[in-house]
Design a protein around this motif. Structure first.
Motif, short mmCIF file in Angstrom:
data_model
loop_
_atom_site.label_atom_id
_atom_site.label_comp_id
_atom_site.label_asym_id
_atom_site.label_seq_id
_atom_site.Cartn_x
_atom_site.Cartn_y
_atom_site.Cartn_z
N GLU A 50 -87.73 43.70 66.17
CA GLU A 50 -88.28 45.09 65.88
C GLU A 50 -89.70 45.20 66.46
OE1 GLU A 50 -87.84 46.29 61.86
OE2 GLU A 50 -85.47 46.15 61.87
N ALA A 51 -90.05 46.40 66.96
CA ALA A 51 -91.12 46.80 67.54
C ALA A 51 -92.08 47.68 66.72
CB ALA A 51 -91.32 46.95 69.11
N GLY A 52 -93.47 47.16 66.59
CA GLY A 52 -94.38 48.00 65.84
C GLY A 52 -95.21 48.85 66.59
N ASP A 53 -96.32 49.90 65.88
CA ASP A 53 -97.06 50.47 66.90
C ASP A 53 -97.55 49.95 68.21
OD1 ASP A 53 -96.32 52.34 64.88
OD2 ASP A 53 -98.10 52.01 63.79
N ILE A 54 -97.56 51.09 69.28
CA ILE A 54 -98.03 50.64 70.62
C ILE A 54 -99.53 51.11 70.62
CG2 ILE A 54 -97.11 52.58 71.66
CD1 ILE A 54 -96.70 50.81 74.34
N THR A 86 -91.16 51.37 78.22
CA THR A 86 -91.36 51.74 79.55
C THR A 86 -92.75 52.07 79.78
OG1 THR A 86 -90.56 53.89 78.70
CG2 THR A 86 -88.84 52.80 79.59
N ALA A 87 -93.10 52.19 80.96
CA ALA A 87 -94.59 52.39 81.28
C ALA A 87 -94.49 52.98 82.64
CB ALA A 87 -95.37 51.14 81.27
N SER A 88 -95.32 54.24 82.74
CA SER A 88 -95.14 54.82 84.27
C SER A 88 -96.57 55.22 84.70
CB SER A 88 -94.36 56.05 84.31
OG SER A 88 -94.80 57.03 83.30
N ASP A 89 -96.81 55.10 85.73
CA ASP A 89 -98.19 55.55 86.65
C ASP A 89 -99.33 54.60 85.67
OD1 ASP A 89 -96.81 57.33 88.25
OD2 ASP A 89 -96.64 58.84 86.64
N MET A 90 -98.99 53.40 85.56
CA MET A 90 -100.19 52.76 85.00
C MET A 90 -101.02 52.42 86.19
SD MET A 90 -98.63 50.26 82.22
CE MET A 90 -100.19 49.39 81.91
N THR A 91 -102.39 52.51 86.08
CA THR A 91 -103.33 52.20 87.28
C THR A 91 -104.05 51.12 86.89
OG1 THR A 91 -105.07 53.86 86.35
CG2 THR A 91 -103.56 54.69 88.11
N PRO A 92 -104.72 50.37 88.01
CA PRO A 92 -105.52 48.87 87.58
C PRO A 92 -106.56 49.35 86.50
CG PRO A 92 -105.26 49.12 89.84
CD PRO A 92 -104.82 50.54 89.27
N GLY A 93 -106.44 48.25 85.49
CA GLY A 93 -107.32 48.52 84.10
C GLY A 93 -106.57 49.06 83.01
N ASP A 94 -105.52 49.52 83.37
CA ASP A 94 -104.53 49.94 82.20
C ASP A 94 -103.90 48.87 81.61
OD1 ASP A 94 -105.37 52.54 82.53
OD2 ASP A 94 -103.55 53.27 83.81
N ARG A 95 -103.63 48.91 79.92
CA ARG A 95 -103.02 47.95 79.26
C ARG A 95 -102.41 48.46 78.10
NH1 ARG A 95 -107.32 45.00 76.44
NH2 ARG A 95 -106.23 45.20 74.43
N PHE A 96 -101.49 47.84 77.76
CA PHE A 96 -100.74 48.14 76.09
C PHE A 96 -100.39 46.92 75.44
CE2 PHE A 96 -97.04 48.53 79.13
CZ PHE A 96 -96.09 47.81 78.28
N ASP A 97 -100.63 47.36 74.11
CA ASP A 97 -100.17 46.03 73.50
C ASP A 97 -99.53 46.81 72.09
OD1 ASP A 97 -102.05 44.69 74.58
OD2 ASP A 97 -103.58 44.92 73.32
N PHE A 98 -98.48 45.61 71.72
CA PHE A 98 -97.62 45.93 70.56
C PHE A 98 -97.18 44.65 69.71
CE2 PHE A 98 -94.59 45.87 73.94
CZ PHE A 98 -93.37 45.08 73.44
N LEU A 99 -96.57 44.77 68.91
CA LEU A 99 -96.12 43.68 67.86
C LEU A 99 -94.86 43.52 67.76
CD1 LEU A 99 -97.69 41.38 66.25
CD2 LEU A 99 -97.25 42.49 64.42
N MET A 100 -93.93 42.51 68.04
CA MET A 100 -92.57 42.23 67.98
C MET A 100 -92.33 41.48 66.84
SD MET A 100 -89.68 41.02 70.70
CE MET A 100 -90.31 39.44 70.55
N SER A 101 -91.59 41.91 65.81
CA SER A 101 -91.31 40.98 64.51
C SER A 101 -89.71 40.76 64.71
CB SER A 101 -91.48 42.04 63.30
OG SER A 101 -92.74 42.18 63.29
N VAL A 102 -89.34 39.49 64.43
CA VAL A 102 -87.82 38.81 64.70
C VAL A 102 -87.70 38.63 63.17
CG1 VAL A 102 -86.52 37.28 65.66
CG2 VAL A 102 -88.71 37.93 66.97
N TYR A 103 -86.54 39.15 62.75
CA TYR A 103 -85.97 38.99 61.49
C TYR A 103 -84.79 38.15 61.45
CZ TYR A 103 -89.46 42.50 60.02
OH TYR A 103 -90.63 43.22 59.73
N ASN A 104 -84.54 37.53 60.28
CA ASN A 104 -83.26 36.69 60.20
C ASN A 104 -82.51 37.42 59.04
OD1 ASN A 104 -81.10 34.70 60.13
ND2 ASN A 104 -82.23 33.31 59.35
N LEU A 105 -81.27 38.15 59.31
CA LEU A 105 -80.49 38.96 58.32
C LEU A 105 -79.29 38.01 58.23
CD1 LEU A 105 -82.39 41.11 59.94
CD2 LEU A 105 -81.22 42.49 58.25
N SER A 106 -79.17 36.71 58.76
CA SER A 106 -77.81 36.17 58.50
C SER A 106 -77.34 35.49 57.35
CB SER A 106 -77.82 34.80 59.50
OG SER A 106 -78.25 35.49 61.03
#
Length: 207
Positions: A50-54, A86-106
């Protein structure tokens, strides 16, 4: 008469010995088959990402829902097929970050790995980091063992993902990324779902 009696007794002894040998061989066959049986564990295999805020940045400065130049980046909803970005029309110097969490429900012990695929126009221009490891268009971590949770879901790990179009890039670019967690029962062969070569720059998740 005594000779005939001796012959009958000898024949009986031989027959008894043969019966014992056959019985021993039969027990051996059954024993071998019993030990060769593979136990199949019933239960649920469920490793979920699952992914958190970007967060979006232009030349190091955090912006709101769009980059300074008007480009966008967004997380799709998490599903069994993975997390789409998805990302569109990013120009040099643009960046995005987010946190991906991996859960075990087995409910059974599992082997799991993370897989990431990247595509898009000029996507090779991007600098992409997953869990601190630089990646290119495709990568997968090595299989790692996870025991069944004691109860409920359990967080395996939280992985920081960063995607940047470096200032030295020559043009704007778009990107489509999918990150997912795959899992199989721990006593299953991972050949069933493939085991691609892992780039040396990608680290295995913690065991």
């Amino acid at each position: 008469m005594k000779a005939e009696t001796k012959m009958i007794v000898a024949a009986a002894v031989v027959a008894a010995l043969c019966l014992t040998a056959v019985t021993s061989v039969t027990q051996s066959w059954f024993s071998d088959e019993e030990h060769a049986t593979v136990d199949v564990t019933t239960g649920k295999v469920d490793i979920r990402a699952e992914a958190g805020d970007i967060s979006l940045y232009s030349l190091g400065v955090e912006v709101s829902d769009r980059f300074t130049n008007g480009g966008t980046a967004a997380l799709g909803s998490s599903s069994t097929d993975g997390i789409t970005v998805t990302a569109s029309d990013m120009t040099p110097g643009d960046r995005f970050d987010f946190l991906m969490s991996v859960y075990n429900l087995s409910t059974v012990s599992t082997l799991y790995r993370m897989v990431c695929t990247v595509s898009g126009e000029n996507s090779s221009e991007f600098s992409i980091s997953v869990g601190g490891a630089a990646i290119t268009g495709y990568f997968s971590t090595e299989w790692a063992l996870q025991a069944a949770p004691d109860g409920g879901e359990r967080l395996i790990e939280a992985v920081a993902v960063s995607v940047e179009l470096p200032v030295e890039a020559t043009q704007s670019a778009t990107l489509s990324m999918t990150l997912r967690a795959e899992a199989v029962q721990s006593n299953a062969s991972t050949d069933m779902v493939g085991s691609p070569t892992r780039p040396s720059s990608v680290r295995s998740p913690p065991r």
